[in-house]
Design a protein around this motif. Structure first.
Motif, short mmCIF file in Angstrom:
data_model
loop_
_atom_site.label_atom_id
_atom_site.label_comp_id
_atom_site.label_asym_id
_atom_site.label_seq_id
_atom_site.Cartn_x
_atom_site.Cartn_y
_atom_site.Cartn_z
N ILE A 164 0.84 -1.21 0.00
CA ILE A 164 0.00 0.00 0.00
C ILE A 164 0.87 1.25 0.00
O ILE A 164 0.61 2.22 -0.71
CB ILE A 164 -0.95 -0.02 1.21
CG1 ILE A 164 -2.00 -1.14 1.04
CG2 ILE A 164 -1.64 1.32 1.39
CD1 ILE A 164 -2.93 -1.29 2.22
N GLY A 165 1.93 1.27 0.82
CA GLY A 165 2.81 2.43 0.85
C GLY A 165 3.53 2.66 -0.46
O GLY A 165 3.75 3.79 -0.89
N LYS A 166 3.92 1.57 -1.15
CA LYS A 166 4.61 1.71 -2.43
C LYS A 166 3.68 2.22 -3.51
O LYS A 166 4.06 3.07 -4.33
CB LYS A 166 5.21 0.36 -2.83
CG LYS A 166 6.00 0.40 -4.13
CD LYS A 166 6.59 -0.97 -4.45
CE LYS A 166 7.36 -0.94 -5.76
NZ LYS A 166 7.92 -2.27 -6.10
N ASP A 167 2.44 1.73 -3.53
CA ASP A 167 1.50 2.16 -4.55
C ASP A 167 1.01 3.58 -4.33
O ASP A 167 0.72 4.30 -5.28
CB ASP A 167 0.30 1.20 -4.59
CG ASP A 167 0.71 -0.20 -5.04
OD1 ASP A 167 1.75 -0.30 -5.71
OD2 ASP A 167 -0.01 -1.17 -4.72
N GLN A 168 0.92 4.02 -3.07
CA GLN A 168 0.43 5.36 -2.77
C GLN A 168 1.55 6.36 -2.53
O GLN A 168 1.30 7.45 -2.01
CB GLN A 168 -0.50 5.29 -1.55
CG GLN A 168 -1.71 4.42 -1.76
CD GLN A 168 -2.64 4.41 -0.56
OE1 GLN A 168 -2.49 5.21 0.35
NE2 GLN A 168 -3.61 3.51 -0.56
N GLY A 173 7.57 6.75 8.23
CA GLY A 173 8.55 7.47 9.04
C GLY A 173 9.08 8.73 8.39
O GLY A 173 9.85 9.46 9.02
N GLY A 174 8.69 9.01 7.16
CA GLY A 174 9.17 10.20 6.47
C GLY A 174 8.38 11.43 6.87
O GLY A 174 7.16 11.39 7.05
N VAL A 175 9.08 12.55 7.04
CA VAL A 175 8.44 13.81 7.42
C VAL A 175 7.78 14.41 6.19
O VAL A 175 8.40 14.54 5.13
CB VAL A 175 9.48 14.77 8.03
CG1 VAL A 175 8.82 16.09 8.42
CG2 VAL A 175 10.16 14.13 9.22
N GLY A 176 6.51 14.77 6.34
CA GLY A 176 5.78 15.39 5.23
C GLY A 176 5.20 14.41 4.23
O GLY A 176 4.70 14.84 3.20
N SER A 177 5.27 13.12 4.51
CA SER A 177 4.71 12.14 3.58
C SER A 177 3.20 12.11 3.69
O SER A 177 2.63 12.39 4.75
CB SER A 177 5.30 10.75 3.86
OG SER A 177 4.78 9.80 2.95
N ASN A 178 2.53 11.77 2.58
CA ASN A 178 1.08 11.73 2.59
C ASN A 178 0.58 10.58 3.44
O ASN A 178 1.28 9.60 3.71
CB ASN A 178 0.56 11.59 1.15
CG ASN A 178 1.10 10.34 0.49
OD1 ASN A 178 2.12 9.81 0.91
ND2 ASN A 178 0.43 9.89 -0.55
N LEU A 179 -0.66 10.68 3.87
CA LEU A 179 -1.27 9.65 4.70
C LEU A 179 -1.80 8.53 3.82
O LEU A 179 -2.61 8.78 2.91
CB LEU A 179 -2.42 10.24 5.53
CG LEU A 179 -2.02 11.32 6.54
CD1 LEU A 179 -3.24 11.86 7.26
CD2 LEU A 179 -1.02 10.77 7.54
N PRO A 180 -1.39 7.29 4.05
CA PRO A 180 -1.90 6.19 3.22
C PRO A 180 -3.29 5.78 3.63
O PRO A 180 -3.73 5.99 4.77
CB PRO A 180 -0.88 5.07 3.48
CG PRO A 180 -0.40 5.33 4.87
CD PRO A 180 -0.39 6.82 5.04
#
Length: 300
Positions: A164-168, A173-180
């Motif tokens: 899911i994280g790879k597709d979205q 743990g990354g700062v500013g990453s979108n919410l899956p």
């Protein structure tokens, strides 16, 4: 490295062993330097003591204890443990022992069928050094390759979250990453593929509005203009407002010859009674008889 226990029951596939750390287990021990004899007892798995040694005897910290052979179970000369602390007690010396072997973590044990007594060494036994390990065996190209199999539900959930994280495009743990979105609602997202988001274009015109009206239920009692404003999720439908009608204006029907709709009933105005105004609660006067035209009095 150290004693583990004794066999108390034998079965065809396995044997039952009473560990040295059991509270009911005891073994005779002897010190390495002073050859002082006592009994090893373990109250818990990590606390073992040597009993029945007088306070006047000298026992140093770091001294080794071996089996004495007086219990007629263990041969003489097997290592038991090292003294961690020794101090005088109320009756006997309190000697705490750290076991040299690990009965709870032993993978292989040596079962002694015929014991042979041996002398207790005067100095600690020195090891010969590190053991030289052999190189790993060469790979067999004819052997089938076995892939990693998911054995637990946690492994399956972890792999699903990674997909899911790879597709979205989400970095855990990354700062500013979108919410899956961990709860996909379509079969495409459940299989690990993110469904594209489609924004309705304004150029579609009435066609896009008609398709949206077919898929979403329209609230009852609303005009098309008002229903378009309540398409948001959770919005309450606006109440229906009646068109104001003036008191002196009659409703006009769109069809010719049809009766007026919602016509209020006619109310006759009350005419005031003739004569002077009476106070509140006063009796009403009786009506006076009228005189006929021929001059005769009225009949009573």
């Amino acid at each position: 490295d150290g004693i583990v226990g004794k066999v108390i029951a034998v079965y065809p596939p396995a044997s039952q062993v009473l560990l040295v750390t059991d509270p009911t287990f005891s073994v005779g021990v002897e010190s390495q330097r002073g050859h002082l004899r006592g009994t090893l007892n373990c109250k818990t798995g990590s606390e073992c003591m040597v009993d029945y040694i007088q306070n006047e005897e000298k026992v140093d910290q770091g001294e080794m204890f071996y089996t004495s052979g007086e219990d007629r179970v263990f041969p003489k000369g097997f290592p038991v443990g090292v003294v961690s602390s020794a101090k005088p007690g109320p009756l006997m010396k309190e000697i705490h022992i750290t076991l040299s072997g690990a009965p709870a973590g032993a993978e292989e044990v040596l079962v002694v069928l015929e014991g042979t007594h041996q002398q207790i060494p005067e100095a600690p036994v020195q090891t010969t050094g590190p053991t030289r390990l052999l190189p790993p065996p060469p790979a067999d190209p004819s052997a089938p390759q076995q892939g990693v199999r998911l054995q637990t539900e946690a492994d399956k959930i972890k792999q699903r979250y990674e997909t899911i994280g790879k597709d979205q495009n989400h970095i855990y743990g990354g700062v500013g990453s979108n919410l899956p979105n961990f709860n996909p609602s379509t079969k495409t997202e459940a299989s690990g593929q993110a469904s594209p988001a489609v924004v309705p274009s304004t150029a579609a015109g009435t066609t896009g509005q008609a398709a949206a009206s077919q898929t979403r239920p329209q609230p009852t009692g609303l005009t098309p203009a008002t229903a378009a404003k309540t398409e948001a999720l959770g919005a309450r439908p606006a109440p229906r407002q009646a068109s104001p009608v003036a008191a002196n204006q009659k409703p006009v029907s769109s069809e010719p010859g049809a009766p007026p709709a919602n016509k209020p009933p006619a109310v006759k105005p009350k005419t005031p009674a003739p004569g002077p105004a009476l106070p509140l609660g006063a009796p009403k006067p009786k009506p006076q008889p009228t005189t006929p035209r021929n001059g005769q009095p009225p009949n009573e």
